[in-house]
Design a protein around this motif. Structure first.
Motif, PDB file in Angstrom:
ATOM      1  N   ASP A   1       0.833  -1.210   0.000  1.00 60.28           N
ATOM      2  CA  ASP A   1       0.000   0.000   0.000  1.00 60.28           C
ATOM      3  C   ASP A   1       0.864   1.255   0.000  1.00 60.28           C
ATOM      4  OD1 ASP A   1      -2.357  -1.409  -0.064  1.00 60.28           O
ATOM      5  OD2 ASP A   1      -2.706  -1.297   2.106  1.00 60.28           O
TER       6      ASP A   1
ATOM      7  N   ARG B   1       2.241   1.709  -3.479  1.00 58.75           N
ATOM      8  CA  ARG B   1       1.232   2.213  -4.419  1.00 58.75           C
ATOM      9  C   ARG B   1       1.035   3.714  -4.225  1.00 58.75           C
ATOM     10  NH1 ARG B   1      -1.341  -2.729  -2.664  1.00 58.75           N
ATOM     11  NH2 ARG B   1      -1.069  -4.333  -4.277  1.00 58.75           N
ATOM     12  N   GLN B   2       1.036   4.151  -2.977  1.00 56.43           N
ATOM     13  CA  GLN B   2       0.942   5.586  -2.724  1.00 56.43           C
ATOM     14  C   GLN B   2       2.140   6.312  -3.315  1.00 56.43           C
ATOM     15  OE1 GLN B   2       0.000   6.766   1.357  1.00 56.43           O
ATOM     16  NE2 GLN B   2      -1.031   4.808   1.696  1.00 56.43           N
TER      17      GLN B   2
END
Length: 209
Positions: free
Chosen positions: A140, A143-144
């Motif tokens: 996550d 992805r950010q």
């Protein structure tokens, strides 16, 4: 009135005795009786809290992981401004390395758990559940970072997260075997992060030394 016993505190005390044994002579040959002697209690009293060595190892490992999470969270909260995905990843990854006595003991307890889990499918549950959760959290963040332009598009976030976890596992082993110094391990970790965070929007500032 009978004295009220804090059972959770007593379990933590037993875990600390286990940690002391781990830091001095290792846990492979240590028995419940050895841990009871280190904790200054009878074997029967210890077995009131932990029936088996495996139960004790799992509890000790979870307690160490909780302490590690608290340290990592404190490091992230101490950063100036809003932490970037790289800041968060680096804080987590360096927090997983055995860079001080407490994290070193935590890794040794983990090694003892791993050694027993290889031959006991029931003990693999925490690993099977824990690693995917950690990989998901790291993915996550990646992805950010991709959305921010800090990581180039096209990298598989789940695979890259697993590479980071595996790198830390290997570096931790080499620290304990004196193949690398802790400083060298952190340098190699930073090198991997540099190669990963190579997008046009990357920040070169390292704020989590």
């Amino acid at each position: 009135m009978p004295k009220k016993v804090d059972h959770e505190a007593r379990r933590r005390e037993i875990s600390q005795a286990l940690w002391r044994i781990a830091s001095t002579r290792g846990l492979e040959g240590a028995s419940l009786r050895d841990v009871a002697a280190e904790a200054g209690i009878s074997l029967g009293r210890l077995q009131h809290y932990f029936r088996t060595k495996d139960e004790m190892l799992v509890f000790a490992l979870r307690h160490i992981e909780t302490l590690a999470q608290q340290r990592i969270r404190a490091r992230i909260e101490a950063l100036d401004g809003e932490p970037t995905p790289r800041d968060i990843l680096r804080a987590c990854l360096t927090g997983m390395l055995p860079l001080d006595e407490q994290s070193r003991i935590g890794f040794l307890v983990g090694v003892a758990h791993f050694h027993r889990a290889v031959h006991d499918p029931a003990l693999r549950t925490d690993i099977r559940d824990g690693i995917p959760q950690l990989r998901g959290f790291f993915a996550d963040q990646l992805r950010q970072a991709t959305e921010r332009g800090e990581v180039r598009p096209g990298r598989d976030a789940d695979d890259e997260a697993m590479v980071l976890i595996s790198l830390v596992d290997g570096l931790s082993t080499y620290i304990l075997l004196d193949v690398h110094t802790p400083e060298k391990a952190v340098q190699l970790l930073d090198m991997q992060l540099d190669q990963l965070f190579d997008g046009p929007g990357r920040s070169d500032a390292r704020t989590c030394e």
